[in-house]
Each structure stands twice: as structure tokens, then as C-alpha cells.
Design an enzyme around this catalytic site. Structure first.
Site, PDB file in Angstrom:
ATOM      1  N   GLU A 124       0.851  -1.211   0.000  1.00 61.50           N
ATOM      2  CA  GLU A 124       0.000   0.000   0.000  1.00 61.50           C
ATOM      3  C   GLU A 124       0.882   1.254   0.000  1.00 61.50           C
ATOM      4  O   GLU A 124       1.697   1.462   0.909  1.00 61.50           O
ATOM      5  CB  GLU A 124      -0.928  -0.021   1.220  1.00 61.50           C
TER       6      GLU A 124
ATOM      7  N   ASP B 105       4.264 -14.701  11.144  1.00 62.24           N
ATOM      8  CA  ASP B 105       3.017 -15.172  10.547  1.00 62.24           C
ATOM      9  C   ASP B 105       1.945 -14.085  10.713  1.00 62.24           C
ATOM     10  O   ASP B 105       1.351 -13.951  11.777  1.00 62.24           O
ATOM     11  CB  ASP B 105       2.627 -16.483  11.268  1.00 62.24           C
TER      12      ASP B 105
HETATM   13  C1  MEV Z   1      -6.067   2.635   4.926  1.00 62.67           C
HETATM   14  O1  MEV Z   1      -5.301   1.533   4.552  1.00 62.67           O
HETATM   15  C2  MEV Z   1      -6.135   2.735   6.437  1.00 62.67           C
HETATM   16  C3  MEV Z   1      -7.049   3.838   6.979  1.00 62.67           C
HETATM   17  O2  MEV Z   1      -8.355   3.672   6.456  1.00 62.67           O
HETATM   18  C4  MEV Z   1      -7.055   3.675   8.481  1.00 62.67           C
HETATM   19  C5  MEV Z   1      -8.067   4.552   9.200  1.00 62.67           C
HETATM   20  O3  MEV Z   1      -9.103   4.900   8.609  1.00 62.67           O
HETATM   21  O4  MEV Z   1      -7.808   4.828  10.371  1.00 62.67           O
HETATM   22  C6  MEV Z   1      -6.567   5.177   6.570  1.00 62.67           C
END
Ligand code: MEV
Length: 438
Positions: free
Chosen positions: A85, A296
């Protein structure tokens, strides 16, 4: 429909690919090219990867990144992170930098006990079963000594074996609820081997237990397996500072920022729909370190979410408060992690990741990983209550979109520059690429 295939695992790698391409790609050579492009030219290394699992036909790359500037208990760390990501590593680094000037992260391991259970059915007198297990515990433990000897030398072993009566919820259902200390190993194999030995010994002992009737001797073992719910393998990490040290902008004073932050966390504490996303963001940081260090991540995920539901309602893993103008933000999370065994000495990148962390023991790795989760959550909440998440996310995602359109280096340079002052959306990137190309 794809034909049924038997003996597939015995085929050579080339023949497996041939089968796949014939039945799923209409013999398109391009599929073979994609798969073989990812083969490593170092044959020994490739073989090592092939043998991690069955039916391996290629390697699946994920970025191996590092996030510097993590000040944890007064010592600076660079965190290895494996995650696809786009914005996660940037967010972690940003949070690390923010907190390093405010005392850094504090972390402590609260407990390290892991759990496994022998699930069995018993039809008979519960009191007699209790007496039998009490009388057999020493035998259960000694029967596993060939498994526990080495672990005991390292300071671990079996902590306790307890009979649990679950007949209220399921007819004739009991457990040997067993706890273990596995020191620097995650310990799954150790625990499962002990449990399977306990199950065998339990049956033998029951058959010889003279107080049992024939029916009572006939204990039925259902299964023996560790639990990924490890509420007593717990680590805590926190940050704190005076409210005046929090971000202060014309839109939001430090005080308003602190209040809004705490309220955002309260929402995740009381609202499961929000808690799931909130915790997902925490796991972005946790999983990235877990994966980089060869642990894991499915076990860690299962344990974390089970813990988040421990009171019967799914809730936030982090908490925040303001007391006497001090803002404190913390996480408590079970992390059954290891720094020996498994992939830790096998996968060259895992070994390297552990070297980056200066070869931590399991407790230190638990602390570092909890900090990664807290930092990630801080970065997410910080964005959510100020600019919104998309600004930073799309900025990092820009390169993915440009790559989708095979942008040249010159096009990339131009568009990265353009989007420094313009909002990144997929359609706007497409528009700008088309404009540039026309
Ligand atoms: C995205 O991968 C994670 C978030 O949605 C976490 C959150 O909303 O606290 C940004």
C-alpha cells in the site's frame, strides 16, 4: 471447465507451468514470460524459495521498505516494512519523525504466555475427570520432555495445564487448556507437538485409570491445536506530550487538535464499523513489520482482532486521553512473534530485516512492532481529522497510476511536479497524461 489433475505436486516446475498455461491461458507464451521473469537467476536462492511451499511456479514480489527515525525507549531504530500500500511507509516515517522530537515511543512487554488446547469429549462423572487430570498432569508434562528439553534450556516450556469444562456450551466438551513460554520462538510447532503428545498420553492414562468406568476410559480426542488468541502475550506502546506540542494551524489549534483526536479514537472505541477500519490502519504498520521479519501475519491478525473483541464487542486497539494538558496515545495488542525458527534464518531478506533491527529478541520485536502499529494509527488519525486521507494517499498512489499508463521518466517528472499543487484523482491524472501526450 479445467480438467481434474492428480499428482500435480510431483510434476516439475516447467511441467506445472505448461499445465497452467495450457488450461488457463490458451497456451499464451506471455503468461510463461511473466512467471519466468520473476525467477531468480541465483539457482540456489530460487530453490530455497521454491521449497518454502508446494507447487511454487514463480516468486511474488512485494516492496521491502525501511522507515527510519523511530525513537523507542530512547534508542533509534530503522523499521523494515513489507507492504504494497503506497502511503503506509511514508505515513510511518512521518509519525516517527513527529514523535522523535517529543520523547519518542515508550514500549513494554506486559506478558509472553501462549496458549494451546486439547479439545476432547468425555462422557461420565465430571468430578472423576477432574481428579484424573489432576493426578495425570505430571505425567502429561513428563511425557513431552523430549519436546520441551531444549525449550527449557532456553528458559521456556510448559507453564500450566488446566482442565476446562465447556459442557454448558457443548455436550460432553472439555479442554486441556495449556499455556506455554516459548521465549524467542513464535512456538507454533513446539506448542502443537506438545499438545499432540498430551493427547496421546491422556488416552493412555485414561485407559489405566482404575476409578474410571469403561465408558469414562473412552475419552474421545477431537483435536489438539494452539490458539492464535493470546491475550496474555501482550505488549503496550505509547506516546505522550504536552498539548501545546501538537500540530497547531489556523484551522485547528493544538488544543482543538487534541480534542478532535481523542474524539476520533472514542468513535473507534464505541463503533465497530469504524473500529474495523481503524484497526486495519494499525495492522498496516504491524503486518508490514511482521511480514518483513518473517513472522506469521495471519496469526497476528487473528490474535489482534480476537483481542479487539474480548469484551463481546469489537473495539479500537488504541486509546487516547488528555489529562492535565498532557496528551497520551497508546496501544495494547497481543503479538506472538519470534526471532528464531520459521523463516527467520532461512529467508535472506528476513535475516537482513532482523539485522536492520540489530537482531532483537522476541520481546524487543514485539515492542518495535506495536510501535509500528501505533505510529501508523497516529498518522491515519492525524490525516483524517485534518486534511482527510486522500491527499496523502493519492499523492503516493500517483506513481502507480503513472506506471499503469507507462509514463516515461520525462512525463513522470512533469506530472509529479504538476500534482505538487493540484489534487490527485485518477481522472485528473488521466486528463493530464492525455494533455501531455497530445
Ligand atoms: C487505509 O489503509 C487505512 C485507513 O483507512 C485507516 C483509518 O481509517 O484509520 C486510513
Amino acid at each position: 471447465m479445467t480438467p481434474l489433475v492428480s499428482g500435480f505436486s510431483k510434476l516439475s516446475k516447467t511441467d506445472k507451468i505448461k499445465w497452467l498455461v495450457e488450461h488457463h491461458f490458451n497456451n499464451d507464451q506471455n503468461a510463461i514470460n511473466v512467471l519466468t521473469t520473476y525467477w531468480n537467476s541465483d539457482k540456489k536462492l530460487q530453490k530455497l524459495h521454491d521449497e518454502f511451499t508446494e507447487n511454487t511456479i514463480s516468486n511474488y514480489y512485494l516492496p521491502f521498505s525501511i522507515a527510519p527515525n523511530f525513537l523507542i525507549n530512547g534508542k533509534r531504530y530503522t523499521l523494515p516494512m513489507t507492504i504494497e500500500e503506497s502511503s503506509v511507509v511514508a505515513a510511518a516515517s512521518k509519525a516517527a519523525k513527529f514523535w522523535q522530537n517529543r520523547g519518542g515511543f515508550k514500549a513494554e512487554v506486559l506478558s509472553t504466555v501462549k496458549v494451546g488446547q486439547v479439545h476432547f469429549s468425555f462422557t461420565g462423572d465430571q468430578k472423576k475427570l477432574q481428579a484424573f487430570v489432576a493426578a495425570s498432569t505430571a505425567k502429561l508434562i513428563s511425557s513431552a520432555s523430549h519436546i520441551t528439553n531444549n525449550m527449557e534450556k532456553r528458559g521456556g516450556g510448559i507453564v500450566a495445564i488446566e482442565l476446562r469444562n465447556k459442557t454448558d456450551e457443548l455436550d460432553n466438551y472439555y479442554q486441556l487448556h495449556c499455556t506455554f513460554e516459548t521465549v524467542d520462538a513464535m512456538g507454533a510447532n513446539f506448542i502443537n507437538s506438545c499438545l499432540e503428545q498430551f493427547a496421546k498420553t491422556l488416552l493412555v492414562e485414561a485407559r489405566e485409570y482404575t476409578d474410571f468406568t469403561d465408558q469414562e476410559k473412552d475419552i474421545d480426542i477431537i483435536m489438539s491445536i494452539l490458539s492464535n488468541y493470546v491475550p496474555d502475550c501482550l505488549v503496550k506502546a505509547s506516546v505522550s506530550c504536552n498539548i501545546s506540542e501538537l500540530p497547531n494551524t489556523p484551522q485547528l489549534s493544538s488544543y482543538e487538535y487534541a480534542e478532535k483526536f481523542v474524539r476520533a479514537i472514542r468513535i473507534a472505541e464505541i463503533e465497530p464499523y469504524r473500529a474495523a477500519t481503524h484497526n486495519k490502519g494499525i495492522m498496516n504498520g504491524i503486518d508490514a513489520v511482521v511480514l518483513a521479519t518473517g513472522n506469521d501475519f495471519r496469526a497476528i491478525e487473528a490474535g489482534a482482532h480476537a483481542y479487539a473483541s474480548r469484551n463481546g464487542k469489537y473495539t479500537s486497539l488504541t486509546h487516547a486521553e488528555i489529562k492535565n494538558d498532557i496528551f497520551t496515545f497508546s496501544i495494547k495488542i497481543p503479538l506472538a512473534m519470534g526471532t528464531v525458527g520459521g523463516l527467520t534464518s532461512l529467508h535472506p531478506l528476513v535475516k537482513l530485516a532482523l539485522q536492520i533491527l540489530e537482531k532483537p529478541d522476541a520481546k524487543k520485536l514485539m515492542k518495535i512492532t506495536a510501535v509500528a502499529g501505533l505510529a501508523q494509527n497516529f498518522a491515519a488519525i492525524n490525516s483524517l481529522i485534518t486534511t482527510g486521507i486522500q491527499q496523502g494517499h493519492m499523492k503516493m498512489h500517483l506513481m502507480n497510476i503513472l506506471n499503469q499508463f507507462d509514463a516515461t521518466e520525462i512525463e513522470k517528472k512533469h506530472l509529479v511536479n504538476y500534482f505538487k499543487t493540484n489534487t490527485v484523482t485518477h481522472s485528473e491524472v488521466v486528463t493530464q497524461i492525455e494533455k501531455l501526450r497530445s
